[in-house]
Each structure stands twice: as C-alpha cells, then as structure tokens.
Design a protein around this motif. Sequence first.
Motif, PDB file in Angstrom:
ATOM      1  N   GLY A  24      26.384  41.930  25.576  1.00  0.00           N
ATOM      2  CA  GLY A  24      25.800  43.247  25.803  1.00  0.00           C
ATOM      3  C   GLY A  24      26.666  44.416  25.377  1.00  0.00           C
ATOM      4  N   GLU A  25      27.966  44.233  25.391  1.00  0.00           N
ATOM      5  CA  GLU A  25      28.834  45.336  24.979  1.00  0.00           C
ATOM      6  C   GLU A  25      28.911  45.468  23.453  1.00  0.00           C
ATOM      7  N   TYR A  26      28.433  44.460  22.753  1.00  0.00           N
ATOM      8  CA  TYR A  26      28.496  44.476  21.290  1.00  0.00           C
ATOM      9  C   TYR A  26      27.145  44.734  20.636  1.00  0.00           C
ATOM     10  N   PHE A  27      26.057  44.380  21.332  1.00  0.00           N
ATOM     11  CA  PHE A  27      24.717  44.485  20.757  1.00  0.00           C
ATOM     12  C   PHE A  27      23.779  45.199  21.715  1.00  0.00           C
ATOM     13  N   THR A  28      22.790  45.892  21.164  1.00  0.00           N
ATOM     14  CA  THR A  28      21.780  46.554  21.988  1.00  0.00           C
ATOM     15  C   THR A  28      20.813  45.519  22.554  1.00  0.00           C
ATOM     16  N   ASP A  29      20.029  45.928  23.532  1.00  0.00           N
ATOM     17  CA  ASP A  29      19.016  45.035  24.106  1.00  0.00           C
ATOM     18  C   ASP A  29      18.036  44.574  23.035  1.00  0.00           C
ATOM     19  N   ASP A  30      17.629  45.495  22.153  1.00  0.00           N
ATOM     20  CA  ASP A  30      16.688  45.125  21.087  1.00  0.00           C
ATOM     21  C   ASP A  30      17.302  44.095  20.149  1.00  0.00           C
ATOM     22  N   GLN A  31      18.571  44.247  19.825  1.00  0.00           N
ATOM     23  CA  GLN A  31      19.226  43.272  18.964  1.00  0.00           C
ATOM     24  C   GLN A  31      19.294  41.909  19.649  1.00  0.00           C
ATOM     25  N   LEU A  32      19.598  41.903  20.925  1.00  0.00           N
ATOM     26  CA  LEU A  32      19.663  40.642  21.665  1.00  0.00           C
ATOM     27  C   LEU A  32      18.298  39.969  21.701  1.00  0.00           C
TER      28      LEU A  32
END
Length: 47
Positions: A24-32
């Motif tokens: 979560g600290e590296y990617f947005t929720d949408d990216q995840l």
Amino acid sequence: MIRYVMKTSNNEDAVFDEAKDQYGEYFTDDQLREFIAQAKGKTLQEA
C-alpha cells in the motif's frame, strides 16, 4: 504474493487487504485492484 493469497482465500476483500498491507505504501488502491485483476487473468474492467 497476490496469487498465493488468492489460492488460500476466495474472499476478494481479504486479498485486497493483504495486498494493501504489503504494498500500500508503494501502489495506489486502483493499482492494487488492477494487479489482483491481472492475477485472475482479467483486466480491471472485466473483473
């Protein structure tokens, strides 16, 4: 990691929560969500 969690849980919220905890600290929720859809062999719009 996402594929492993998907094998152990059919709950999509649990898969997302685990991915968010790990990345979560590296990617947005949408990216995840997109990564999870890709792990299923789909695009986010198909998922």
